[in-house]
Each structure stands twice: as structure tokens, then as C-alpha cells.
Design a protein around this motif. Sequence first.
Motif, PDB file in Angstrom:
ATOM      1  N   GLN A  40       6.304  -1.690  18.633  1.00 12.94           N
ATOM      2  CA  GLN A  40       6.909  -1.290  19.888  1.00 12.94           C
ATOM      3  C   GLN A  40       6.565   0.365  19.961  1.00 12.94           C
ATOM      4  O   GLN A  40       6.926   0.940  18.941  1.00 12.94           O
ATOM      5  N   VAL A  43       8.273   3.535  18.555  1.00 15.74           N
ATOM      6  CA  VAL A  43       9.670   3.310  17.682  1.00 15.74           C
ATOM      7  C   VAL A  43       8.934   2.836  16.268  1.00 15.74           C
ATOM      8  O   VAL A  43       8.793   1.704  16.046  1.00 15.74           O
ATOM      9  N   LYS A  46      10.104  -0.613  14.281  1.00 17.45           N
ATOM     10  CA  LYS A  46      10.618  -1.793  14.944  1.00 17.45           C
ATOM     11  C   LYS A  46       9.442  -2.372  15.626  1.00 17.45           C
ATOM     12  O   LYS A  46       8.504  -1.663  16.206  1.00 17.45           O
ATOM     13  N   LYS A  48       7.947  -5.240  18.036  1.00 13.20           N
ATOM     14  CA  LYS A  48       8.408  -5.894  19.106  1.00 13.20           C
ATOM     15  C   LYS A  48       8.163  -7.412  19.081  1.00 13.20           C
ATOM     16  O   LYS A  48       8.902  -8.203  19.576  1.00 13.20           O
ATOM     17  N   ASN A 554      19.676  -5.658  21.753  1.00  8.02           N
ATOM     18  CA  ASN A 554      18.506  -4.354  21.924  1.00  8.02           C
ATOM     19  C   ASN A 554      19.391  -3.444  22.739  1.00  8.02           C
ATOM     20  O   ASN A 554      19.675  -3.665  23.801  1.00  8.02           O
ATOM     21  N   ARG A 559      15.451   0.672  21.909  1.00  3.56           N
ATOM     22  CA  ARG A 559      14.755   1.194  20.985  1.00  3.56           C
ATOM     23  C   ARG A 559      15.593   0.883  19.689  1.00  3.56           C
ATOM     24  O   ARG A 559      14.740   1.207  18.576  1.00  3.56           O
ATOM     25  N   LEU A 560      16.701   0.226  19.673  1.00  2.00           N
ATOM     26  CA  LEU A 560      17.346  -0.143  18.434  1.00  2.00           C
ATOM     27  C   LEU A 560      17.705  -1.715  18.555  1.00  2.00           C
ATOM     28  O   LEU A 560      18.238  -2.079  19.509  1.00  2.00           O
ATOM     29  N   GLY A 602      14.821   0.448  14.083  1.00  2.00           N
ATOM     30  CA  GLY A 602      14.382   1.221  15.436  1.00  2.00           C
ATOM     31  C   GLY A 602      14.954   2.671  15.401  1.00  2.00           C
ATOM     32  O   GLY A 602      15.113   3.410  14.505  1.00  2.00           O
ATOM     33  N   GLN A 603      15.262   3.174  16.534  1.00  2.00           N
ATOM     34  CA  GLN A 603      15.688   4.519  16.568  1.00  2.00           C
ATOM     35  C   GLN A 603      17.012   4.732  17.055  1.00  2.00           C
ATOM     36  O   GLN A 603      17.489   4.302  18.077  1.00  2.00           O
ATOM     37  N   SER A 609      15.100   7.586  12.732  1.00  3.22           N
ATOM     38  CA  SER A 609      14.820   6.221  12.877  1.00  3.22           C
ATOM     39  C   SER A 609      15.305   5.296  11.534  1.00  3.22           C
ATOM     40  O   SER A 609      15.409   6.250  10.327  1.00  3.22           O
TER      41      SER A 609
END
Length: 747
Positions: A40, A43, A46, A48, A554, A559-560, A602-603, A609
Motif C-alpha cells: 500500500q 504505508v 501494510k 494491500k 480499515n 492506512r491502518l 499500518g500507520q 507505523s
Amino acid sequence: MLGLAVSMLAPAEAAAQEAAGELATVKVEDTAIDPNPNAQLGVPYKAKTSGDQRRTRPIAETPTTLQVVTKSAIDDAGYSSLSEILDAQPGITLGTGENGNAFGDRYIIRGQEARSDVFVDGLRDPGMTIRESFAVEQVEITKGPSATFAGRGAAGGAVNAITKQANTAFNFGKADLAVGTDDHVRATLDVNHAFGETFAVRGNLLYAREDVPERSPANRERTGLALSGLYAPTDKLSVTVDYYGLRAEDLPDLGSWLYNKQPNKHAPAYAQAQDFLKSDVDTFTARVDYSFSDAVRLKNLLRYGKSDNSYLTTGARGILTSANAPGGAYLSATLSTHQGWQEVEYLANQTDLFIDTELFGLKHQLVAGLEYTDHKVLNGVFATTNTGAFNCASGTSTTLNAYCIYDRTGAIAPNLSTLMGRQAVRGTWDTDWGVKTLSAYLMDTVDLTDELTVFGGVRVDSFDFDLGTQNTTTLARANYAYSYTLWNGHLGVTYGLAPGLMIYASAASGADINGGESDVGTSSGYGGTVIYNGKVAGAKPEKSLNLELGAKWNVLDERLLLTAAAFQSTKKEVMEGADYSSVGTFNTGKNRVRGVELGVSGQITDALSVVGGVTWMEAEVLASATPANVGKTLSNFADVSASLQAKYEIREGFYVGGVIKHEGKRYGGQPDTAAAYSTTDGTYSQPVPAYTTLDLFATYRINKDLQAKVNLGNVTDENYYLAVYRSGAFLYKGDGRNARLTLTYEF
């Protein structure tokens, strides 16, 4: 090399601000180019999508626990081997080399054996080789049975390493040079170059050497080469050809030992100078991808591989020496020899047809596949002799007949690394194992409504099994062969409660065969072939069923990813062993594992992160040929395990972070059955203490091309143990405190 992601205010809003004397806001976010097509953007911790294209939906929409460790997370943590990566993941424990061997690592997922369930780009990687991370883009861990994707085995899950591939999108280069304590040196090179839009090549190089922290003269050495070439003459057709080669040669350390159920925390390094652990791997892969249309695509993956593995290692066992010897008994530890070699050869072809279509007014993503595999593993022995003088007596001997680490004063024997004076000559083979399998599968993901999606899959595996054995003394031979057909399936349902939030329910099955482990011949206690009345046939497949309820959310602009799952895995028709002989029992065992797993990747903010998780589980033997086993926990099983990796940007280009991992108490024993138990005092007899370790790292970008990173491993110098051999003779020790400095140059 930097990429730019730019978002601007809508023109009307910008004009209004300009009229008010304000400048339009432009947000610029710079991120290092990530060549991983499944990552992703922006990020780093993470992923995707899965690297297995048969998983047609993003990970956040997949109805199963699929844990992904990205290359960024691996690099930041400083992990270089698959065993290091998996040791840091919740729900996974490590085991010792099977049957006393040292052919690489053993993985246990949710209490079930997975040492033969390691895949590379969706194809099984047979044999017990050493596995490196220098050519890996991300590591995917499926929790729970996954036979629809993996085929036979995969009772507790599977590990799939996604490799680095050439691409025509951009050119890049990255060189790493690391030095550190324990004579650590590691150099890697990753270069991709595109020749227009039709051709690209990518190369990865590795050289690494280090002493095992606090266990010298034990050491590890690796050299590797991975080459990938991509040819895409049209938008519809692409052909990729890869080569992967690894040469690994270690002087291995089997660590400490148990005595009276306690580890010797101060065991010296006792590896003999003649010891070795070698693994030579060569793999060739060809991929063809052709799109008939936007909705129909064909992919074919062909692989041929060979590996030669061999080892000569020294074990240690805590003993009270013979009371009959001159001077009487004293507490020491005797040295023992363990050895073997293995030649692996395999051919595999996987063909997948992807069809996106509408049927009965519903959107379907169909995957139909055919797979053929031919796996061969020839196992053999070394003839060993010891020329060193005995220095102690064991058993009831009245004369010196063994090699001891300590004398009666507790002093370590002089010249310990050459005490045995051992010599080894490669001998004959003892088992010739082979399985040919023809598989077919059909999967479908269908959207019933905007919120409700169903995934279904079914797979059939028809195999021919053949095992030849040879007595290494008399050369008497025997052969055991049979055929069988396995059926497995997977059904998952997801429901979207809100944007980014979905819940799911899943049921998936797995099945394994009699003799499915390639490295142990007829040692039934470790997954080898159970023989009855001179024949291998007669056992039903071992069957596993995983039921799981979960949620994936999500958040923070996707992003997380937060995950939660409650699961129950039941394995029945288990073939139980009787020590290490071929005498075992057919389909007498039944085990159950229940648990809850939470995960995050993720963030949390632009600066922070994270990736990690925690698993709480309980295991129980429900049925066994040995009644005393019923109600006991499984061997090599931790009730709780957890890890968290975090990275924080203090200021632009300067990051600090760390990895904390915890593994609960475990107990040794044979796979798929109860942990070893002492009826004398009513406790488990092969305990591995719980442990918590902390690794730290910091990275600083010196300029746009150069970065420096410091890794501090096992900062608290925790004296911890990864696994125990069922006899307690080996207690694999984790690495001691260490420090590394890595310079990275990007071009």
C-alpha cells in the motif's frame, strides 16, 4: 528515489481562497519507491493485496486470518531468515529439527505442524532447506487449514514467500552493507532496469557471515543470487523467467539442554570444529500471463528445483555420570553426534484461469486451476568415527566411555571444540521418498449485495506415494506405495457493516496423508510413514477443520488495518507414533485448538507505523491411542504469543523503532499429540520457559541517496530458548545481544 503524491483543493474552493488573499493548499507526501506491487503506497508496514493472485480481493476483504509481513518491516527489524521472521509472529512457535536432524527450521502454526507447508509464490517448496529473505518481497501466513490453496497438509496453516520480480515501471538500485558485533558482515544488492516498456531485468545479490552471538565458534555464512527477467511484447502477454540460488554453510549450535526440567542457562558453546550445516539451493521458474480480454486471463507457473542439504551436529544431554566409575558420580553433560544428508528434486506446474463475469445478475470472480507436482527427496547418512579420548563415564560403566563437557569440579573440558576428534564420510541413502500429485480446484467470489459477499472453493488432489527404505548396514531394502484422492473446501461469507468495516465467517478444511513428511522415513512419531503388516496402506487421511468468526476494519483513510478473529481448529483421524519406529497407530488421535487473535498493521499517524498482534489459545487432546494423553495440551504449543513492531519519525528522515515479542511457556513432545508428561510428579517433563525479547533500531537519512541504520538485537540480553527436542537433549537457544550498522545507498 522519491515519489510524489499531490492532492489539491477543488478549483472552486481554491479560487475562493485566492479571492480572500489566501494561497491554495498543496499537500506533498514523499515516500520511497516500493517495487512490491502488493504494497500500500506510503504505508510501509501494510500490504494491500496478497501476492497469490488467486486471492482476488484485498486482504482487508478476505474471510480468513492472513498475516502479511512486508519487506519494509523485515528490513527495519533486521531479520534475515524465515525462522527469524516467523518467530516474531503471534500464533507460531518454532520446533527443533525433526528426528534429531538439523535440516533447517520447523514451524508450528496454531499447534499444528507446518514444516512442509512452506510455499514460494504459491508453489510448495519441499525439503528442509535454509530459507533466506534477501529475495523476498513479503511473507504471507495463512492461519488455519488452507488446503483449497495449498493442497495436502496445511493443517494449521501455510507460509507463502512472495519473491522479488522484474518490472518495467521504473529503474532503481539499492545496495546495503552491514557490519556489527560477532564479526557480522552482510552485503546485499537489488537492481531493476527497464529497457523501454517491453523488457526488464532485476538482480539480487547476497553475501553474509557472522558468528552466532555469544556462541562462537558457531557461525553462519550465506551467498545468494536471484535473477528475474520480464518480457512483455504486448499489453496482453508477459513472460517472466527467474533463477534463485543460495549457498548456506553454518557451523551450527544446538544450544543448551534440560536437566531435571530446568535449562542450563550457562551452557558453553560445545559445537565441534568439524560440525557443519550446508544447504545448496537452485530453483528455476517461468511465468506466463496472458489476457484474452479485460475479464479473462490465463496464468501459468512452471518451476524446477534442486537442493542438497547435509549436516553434522553435536548435541548435549545433562547427566549424572556413572557411580561405578573411579571417583564416583558427578553432574555433567555428554556430547552426541547427529548427522544426515538430503537431496531434493521437484517439478511443479500450476495453471490458473481467471474469469470476471456476471451470472444470474451477480458479479463473480472465478478461478479455475490445475496443478501437477512431482516431489522427490532422497535421505542418507554419514559414517562417523571419533578419534578423541573419552573423558567420562555414563550409564553404569566402570571405565571411560563418553565425552563430557564438565569435569567433577565443574570446569569446562579443555579444547572443548575438538574434544571428540570426529570424522565423517558420506554414506549410503536410507529413505527414497516421492509424491506425485495432480490437483484441480475451482474458486468463486460473488457479490450477493453491495454488503454481502461469498467466497467458495473446492479442491481435489490425487496422489501417488512411494517410499523406498534401505538398511544402511545390511542394505536390505523395502518399498511402500499407495494412491489416494483428497477432497477439501473453503466457504467464507463477509458482510460490510460500514465503509472499511466488515465481519466474516469462514469454514475451511485440510487433509494430510500417511507419510507426508519427507525427512523422517518410517519414524512414525514425527510424521513419517506408519507401517502395518508390512504395508503403508490402511490409514485414512488426517482431517482438519477450522471454524472462524472475525472482523477487519480499515481505518484512518485505510492506512491502518485492525483485525480480530475467534477460531476453533479440530484435527481428527490423527496417525500417532510409537517413539521413532515404524510401529504406529492409524487414525487414533484427535486434537482441538481454540483461540482469539488480534492484529494491527499500518500507520496510526503520519509519523507512527505499527504491525503486530496477540494470540490467546488453548489446546487439548480429545482422543488418543494412549489414554493418559487425553486432556493434555499439545506439544510445542504456547497458550499466548504476541509481538509489536513500531517505527516513529522524530523528524524528517530520522526514525526510531523496535520489536517486542513474547512467547508463552511450551512443552516438548511428538508432533500432533500430547506434550511429554511425567506421571511421577504430574507435570510436563520437557518445559521451555516463556520469554520476552526487545530489539531496537534507528534509521537516519543522510541525503536523498544514503541512509544509515542501527539495529540492537536482544537489547536486554535475554537468556531464552526457541524450542526443545522431545528428549530434552537439545534446547535451542536464541541469539544473545548484538549490534549492527547498515549503510544503504539508493541509485
